[in-house]
Scaffold this motif. Structure first.
Motif, PDB file in Angstrom:
ATOM      1  N   GLU A 263       0.833  -1.197   0.000  1.00 44.66           N
ATOM      2  CA  GLU A 263       0.000   0.000   0.000  1.00 44.66           C
ATOM      3  C   GLU A 263       0.869   1.249   0.000  1.00 44.66           C
ATOM      4  O   GLU A 263       1.874   1.317   0.718  1.00 44.66           O
ATOM      5  N   ILE A 264       0.490   2.231  -0.811  1.00 46.72           N
ATOM      6  CA  ILE A 264       1.087   3.554  -0.765  1.00 46.72           C
ATOM      7  C   ILE A 264       0.054   4.511  -0.182  1.00 46.72           C
ATOM      8  O   ILE A 264      -1.065   4.608  -0.690  1.00 46.72           O
ATOM      9  N   ARG A 265       0.421   5.187   0.883  1.00 51.19           N
ATOM     10  CA  ARG A 265      -0.489   6.146   1.512  1.00 51.19           C
ATOM     11  C   ARG A 265       0.289   7.410   1.862  1.00 51.19           C
ATOM     12  O   ARG A 265       1.268   7.348   2.628  1.00 51.19           O
ATOM     13  N   ILE A 266      -0.110   8.542   1.297  1.00 50.37           N
ATOM     14  CA  ILE A 266       0.552   9.826   1.551  1.00 50.37           C
ATOM     15  C   ILE A 266      -0.519  10.822   1.989  1.00 50.37           C
ATOM     16  O   ILE A 266      -1.288  11.325   1.161  1.00 50.37           O
ATOM     17  N   PRO A 267      -0.596  11.111   3.294  1.00 46.42           N
ATOM     18  CA  PRO A 267      -1.631  12.039   3.774  1.00 46.42           C
ATOM     19  C   PRO A 267      -1.417  13.461   3.244  1.00 46.42           C
ATOM     20  O   PRO A 267      -0.272  13.916   3.107  1.00 46.42           O
ATOM     21  N   PHE A 268      -2.524  14.129   2.958  1.00 43.45           N
ATOM     22  CA  PHE A 268      -2.522  15.548   2.574  1.00 43.45           C
ATOM     23  C   PHE A 268      -1.485  15.843   1.483  1.00 43.45           C
ATOM     24  O   PHE A 268      -0.697  16.772   1.575  1.00 43.45           O
TER      25      PHE A 268
END
Length: 525
Positions: A263-268
């Protein structure tokens, strides 16, 4: 600090660097920060003329990308400069040599912390096909770091040394070294001559700008494209967002080497949007399959150039470089060569370990005090490794053609003199000699690496003077050139630019002064 000094091996890499020292029978990799390798990243933190180098600098790629440098090895030998807009720094612009010098200083500090001795000399590795200006730049970087360069060692030769192939009982004679690092790719065919106890590079080829960075970029572009399709936000011109996506892509690539998806998750990432995507290994491999194919094309090209070597002649294949740990790479290499590649040594550390072995051999033979040699005598090989010329080197003729003086894959060191060059105008007394490196018969299709002027040609009709040109390519792949009118005998040689040879005292006084001045002005590490 201990008063004892020692020689070490340094792998100055595009993505990661490492230092190692031969302790007992085997080399140890410095782990002064708890890790065998360190990221080749430099951050010019505002305020105190001090830089952050290594793993600690990685976080600044997101928070302060404008003051952070990465993958500088790709720029070695070019005119690239990195500007620092901060008056607290003595220098405001940094060349690739300067940035690399800071990385080398950090590598030396790690070695000192790990081994308890102060390194004062090193074998530094370079890609086998590193062009001459990049090799020269590496020597300069070492001078900035106050390191005596014992040898610039081709990375495939270092890998062979790390694997200890010369010391085995089994009859390994021909080795293919597949080296895929963060920024460069090299393939080398190395012959092990057991009766002479040496490695001899039969040939090498590669691409200076093909490596793990390109795999990261390919995945990052896919992630941004998917994000735009989902949200309508185009991240192409958002510098900080691009850095964050690139870092996430790199981390995803590493995870996909052991898992089927991540998973790739980059907030804001932009405004209130969070980037969330699932990446499968199959998707990643589809996106990057052509990059793997390019490496195999280079492998095939090298085998085609070596008339006496076929795939069946290769006894073993060594994997080197962190990017060679990708499953798709290992599978492709196995399919191409028809055998499973050897995985006995950590690909991230193999080059540094091999360099450490070579450093121990050379320092023992030289006694670390240096050695005197006749200036007309070519230095011989040391430690059982013969490097080769990465490309043909020659001069441009008046008709634009390329006249080769040193041929690609000649064993180093080598010195050749060619004459029967002449003038194109009556009474011509000066000639500009342009030096090129490459494989094309047309000079300007190759890389121009230097030029100098011969200004004492005797006056005569065009075509009458007999001008000789001599090239010497030392064991580090650094070039020295000179030319003369044979009827006069006086020589004109390159000044400063090409004729740099670290550790041998042949630079001019002004050149040494400039090196010392820049070394004093570089920020602390």
């Amino acid at each position: 600090m201990s008063s004892e000094t020692t020689a070490i091996g340094i792998d100055l890499g595009t993505t990661n660097s490492a230092a190692a020292q031969k302790v007992g029978e085997l080399p140890d990799v410095a782990d002064g920060d708890g890790d065998g390798t360190m990221r080749s990243v430099v951050t010019f933190e505002p305020g105190d003329d001090k830089v952050i180098v290594g793993d600690e600098a990685v976080s600044y790629l997101e928070t302060d990308p404008d003051v952070t440098v990465t993958s500088i090895k790709r720029e070695m030998g070019t005119d690239y400069t990195f500007a620092v807009d901060d008056d607290s720094y003595t220098l405001q612009e940094y060349t690739p040599e300067m940035v690399s010098g800071l990385i080398l200083k950090k590598a030396v500090q790690k070695a000192e912390a790990s081994f308890g001795t102060e390194p004062d000399s090193a074998v530094i590795t370079v890609p086998a096909d590193f062009p001459e200006p990049a090799r020269r730049a590496t020597e300069t970087a070492a001078k900035y770091a106050d390191i005596d360069v014992l040898r610039l060692l081709p990375e495939p030769s270092a890998a062979c040394a790390a694997y200890g192939l010369r010391d085995r009982d089994d009859p390994i004679e021909t080795v293919a070294v597949y080296d895929l690092g963060g920024g460069t790719f090299d393939i080398s065919i190395v012959e092990i001559i057991h009766e002479a106890d040496l490695y001899e590079v039969q040939g090498n080829d590669g691409k200076q700008k093909l490596g793990g960075d390109d795999f990261d970029e390919r995945l990052a572009e896919h992630v941004k494209s998917e994000f735009e399709a989902e949200t309508g936000f185009d991240l192409s011109d958002d510098h900080v967002a691009n850095i964050r996506v690139k870092q996430a892509a790199k981390e995803a690539k590493h995870k996909l080497s052991t898992g089927d998806e991540t998973e790739i998750r980059i907030p804001f990432i932009v405004e209130d949007e969070t980037l969330e995507q699932t990446i499968t290994r199959e998707t990643f491999e589809d996106l990057t399959s052509d990059l793997v194919d390019k490496t195999l094309e280079v492998c095939q090209g090298l085998l085609d150039d070596l008339d006496d070597t076929e795939k069946d002649d290769i006894d073993t294949v060594l994997l080197v470089g962190g990017s060679s740990k990708m499953p798709q790479v290992q599978d492709a290499v196995e399919d191409f060569f028809g055998q499973e590649p050897s995985k006995e040594v950590n690909p991230d550390e193999a080059v540094a370990q091999g360099a450490a072995k070579q450093a121990a051999i050379i320092s023992r033979r030289r006694g670390l005090e240096g050695e005197e040699r006749d200036p007309d005598e070519l230095p011989g090989e040391e430690g059982g490794i013969f490097p080769v010329a990465p490309d043909s080197i020659g001069i441009r003729l008046a008709d634009g053609s390329f006249s080769r003086i040193i041929e690609k894959n000649e064993s180093l060191p080598v010195r050749h003199t060619e004459d029967n060059y002449s003038t194109t105008r009556d009474n011509q007394t000066r000639a500009r000699i342009e030096v090129y490196q490459g494989d094309s018969d047309v000079a300007e299709e190759n890389d121009k690496i230097e030029e100098f002027v011969l200004d004492n040609i005797r006056e005569a009709k065009a075509g009458v003077p007999n001008i000789a040109v001599e090239f010497e390519l030392d064991e580090n792949g650094v070039l020295r050139t000179k030319a003369w009118d044979k009827s006069i005998g006086d020589e004109a040689s390159t000044e400063g630019g090409v004729e740099i040879s670290a550790g041998e005292g042949e630079g001019s006084e002004s050149e040494d002064d400039e090196i010392a001045r820049i070394r004093r002005q570089l920020p602390s590490v």
